[in-house]
Write an enzyme that holds these catalytic residues in place. Structure first.
Site, PDB file in Angstrom:
ATOM      1  N   LYS A   1       0.814  -1.222   0.000  1.00 60.45           N
ATOM      2  CA  LYS A   1       0.000   0.000   0.000  1.00 60.45           C
ATOM      3  C   LYS A   1       0.844   1.267   0.000  1.00 60.45           C
ATOM      4  O   LYS A   1       0.418   2.290  -0.544  1.00 60.45           O
ATOM      5  CB  LYS A   1      -0.979  -0.002   1.166  1.00 60.45           C
ATOM      6  CG  LYS A   1      -0.403  -0.234   2.540  1.00 60.45           C
ATOM      7  CD  LYS A   1      -1.503  -0.362   3.585  1.00 60.45           C
ATOM      8  CE  LYS A   1      -0.926  -0.743   4.939  1.00 60.45           C
ATOM      9  NZ  LYS A   1      -0.495  -2.158   4.966  1.00 60.45           N
ATOM     10  N   THR A   2       2.042   1.226   0.583  1.00 56.89           N
ATOM     11  CA  THR A   2       2.903   2.406   0.524  1.00 56.89           C
ATOM     12  C   THR A   2       3.421   2.617  -0.898  1.00 56.89           C
ATOM     13  O   THR A   2       3.422   3.742  -1.406  1.00 56.89           O
ATOM     14  CB  THR A   2       4.084   2.264   1.495  1.00 56.89           C
ATOM     15  OG1 THR A   2       3.583   2.160   2.836  1.00 56.89           O
ATOM     16  CG2 THR A   2       5.011   3.469   1.414  1.00 56.89           C
TER      17      THR A   2
ATOM     18  N   GLU B   1      -2.773   6.275   1.675  1.00 53.59           N
ATOM     19  CA  GLU B   1      -2.540   4.912   2.147  1.00 53.59           C
ATOM     20  C   GLU B   1      -3.463   4.668   3.330  1.00 53.59           C
ATOM     21  O   GLU B   1      -3.488   5.466   4.280  1.00 53.59           O
ATOM     22  CB  GLU B   1      -1.084   4.754   2.571  1.00 53.59           C
ATOM     23  CG  GLU B   1      -0.776   3.429   3.221  1.00 53.59           C
ATOM     24  CD  GLU B   1       0.692   3.281   3.601  1.00 53.59           C
ATOM     25  OE1 GLU B   1       0.991   2.435   4.459  1.00 53.59           O
ATOM     26  OE2 GLU B   1       1.532   4.012   3.047  1.00 53.59           O
TER      27      GLU B   1
END
Length: 447
Positions: A115-116, A159
């Site tokens: 997700k980052t 995020e």
């Protein structure tokens, strides 16, 4: 936001500092505290934040909104004073939720892994294309050199952290779920079952105009229900990456949408997992109505988020990388990318992150280091957890092949490793804790 002053407890973390930076850019007054100084705090001070080192009730303004994360305990003196003064106390997720609600299109990236990278890549390519996105992500974006920025209300990219269950608060127009696997088992007591239940609860609130994109190659994602999903992956999906070419300098792939060729994407990121990450970003931006021709070229200039297979330096032909991987799947993905480096001697330096994670995923971690020449295991980075009997870096190393346990600080680990470094070695520091300093210590020893 009803107040004009915000006080962040533990303001120096990557997530909290991003929110604080965003508010400062919007003109709010921001203060905060943390136990140690950092480069993130230095940047906040430049923007006008008043930051205290150490937690003390005297740090707290008498009229402010207090922002804290799940890591802040009830006995924190600033929390206690806030309660005595009846000040509003918001979780960091509440602040992010409020910021996201102002945008015309909120794109959220979630899941156990990636997700980052996906949120950072999405923010990067839209920013470079001049689309003026606003964003808050969990790492420093290369070239842009920030983890948050307020530009306009057209797109808000974020995020979305699932570690404490607060992901259910958000209401994105487009939600990307990269993958779901058992993790954060201190919170998700029933493992993957509890995690899927949380995401199903989130999705159940969505209306038909909200889009949910899922990686169709992830078994955990296939347990989701209650929505008409848009899928992406390497086969049997709406958006498919085909004709993948993996090289030491990056990757390329063709994007097909419902069997129709859309375009070819080139990326500098290594490994098949990053092909999937890039595909996720491409698909989400397509679904957001972004002109893909404007953003496509910028995929090829993105060099990766800070601490995501980040090149730190070189010592006499030995190359040093730093990676945030602290889950078995993440470690396997990072190390598999090194298969593109032929004839290299790979040394993985693993700092287990949290006793509970090492205990719960012990056998999975043992299977994560295939193909590595040598593994160095450090002491566990506790992240405020108490030790668990029998769960240690030393005991873990005993159950691995070609593994060595090195006790002490990361500086001590660097001193033990440095004399043995040779040309063609590739050293990869793995973990979410102080292992990030390994490269710095090794380079200092080489001076």
């Amino acid at each position: 936001m009803v107040k004009e002053r915000y006080h962040f407890i533990a303001i120096g973390g990557i997530g909290m500092s991003g929110l604080a930076k965003y508010l400062l850019q919007e003109g709010f007054e921001v203060s905060g505290s943390d136990i140690i100084d950092s480069k993130y705090i230095a940047e906040l001070k430049k923007l006008g934040a008043k930051v205290f080192i150490g937690h003390d009730e005297n740090n707290l303004p008498e009229n402010c909104v207090v922002v804290a994360s799940s890591a802040i305990k009830e006995d924190n003196p600033e929390i206690q004073k806030a309660k005595r003064l009846n000040l509003p106390i918001l979780h960091r997720s509440d602040v992010l939720k409020t910021l996201s609600e102002r945008s015309k299109c909120f794109i959220g990236y979630a899941g156990t892994h990636g997700k980052t990278t996906t949120s950072g890549l999405s923010a990067y390519v839209t920013d470079k294309a001049g689309l003026e996105p606003s964003y808050v992500v969990g790492g420093i974006i290369p070239d842009i050199h920030t983890n948050a920025n307020y530009k306009s209300d057209k797109y808000f990219i974020a995020e979305l952290d699932e570690s404490d269950g607060t992901v259910i608060k958000y209401n994105p127009d487009i939600l990307v779920i990269n993958n779901l696997e058992a993790d954060h088992l201190d919170f998700y007591k029933n493992g993957l079952e509890s995690l899927v239940e949380t995401f199903n609860k989130l999705i159940s609130r969505f209306n038909s105009n909200q889009k949910v994109l899922i990686n169709n190659d992830c078994e955990g994602n296939l347990k989701l229900n209650g929505h008409d999903f848009i899928t992406y992956g390497l086969n049997n999906a709406d958006y498919v990456a085909k004709n993948i070419v993996l090289k030491p300098t990056g990757s390329s792939f063709d994007v097909y949408y419902k069997n129709n060729l859309l375009t070819t994407i080139n990326i500098k990121l290594l490994g098949k997992h990053n092909v999937i990450n890039a595909l996720a970003v491409f698909a989400s931006l397509c679904e957001a109505g972004v002109d893909i021709e404007k953003v496509k070229e910028h995929f090829s200039t993105f060099t990766g988020m800070g601490r995501r297979f980040q090149l730190v330096g070189e010592i006499g032909g030995a190359v040093i990388y730093d990676d945030y991987a602290h889950h078995p799947t993440e470690i396997k993905a990072t190390l598999s990318a090194l298969a593109e480096f032929p004839d290299k001697n790979v040394i993985a330096v693993f700092q287990p992150h949290r006793y509970t994670r090492l205990q719960s995923l012990w056998d999975d971690f043992k299977k994560s280091f295939d193909g590595v020449s040598k593994v160095i295991v450090t002491d566990v980075f506790a992240a405020s957890e108490p030790p668990i009997d029998g769960i240690s870096g030393e005991n873990f190393a005993k159950e691995l092949n070609n593994a060595e346990y090195v006790a002490g600080s990361i500086s001590d680990v660097a001193k033990a490793l440095y004399p043995s470094l040779r040309e063609n070695d590739v050293v990869v520091g793995l973990g979410a804790g102080t292992i990030t300093d390994l490269g710095k210590y090794l380079l200092n020893l080489d001076k």
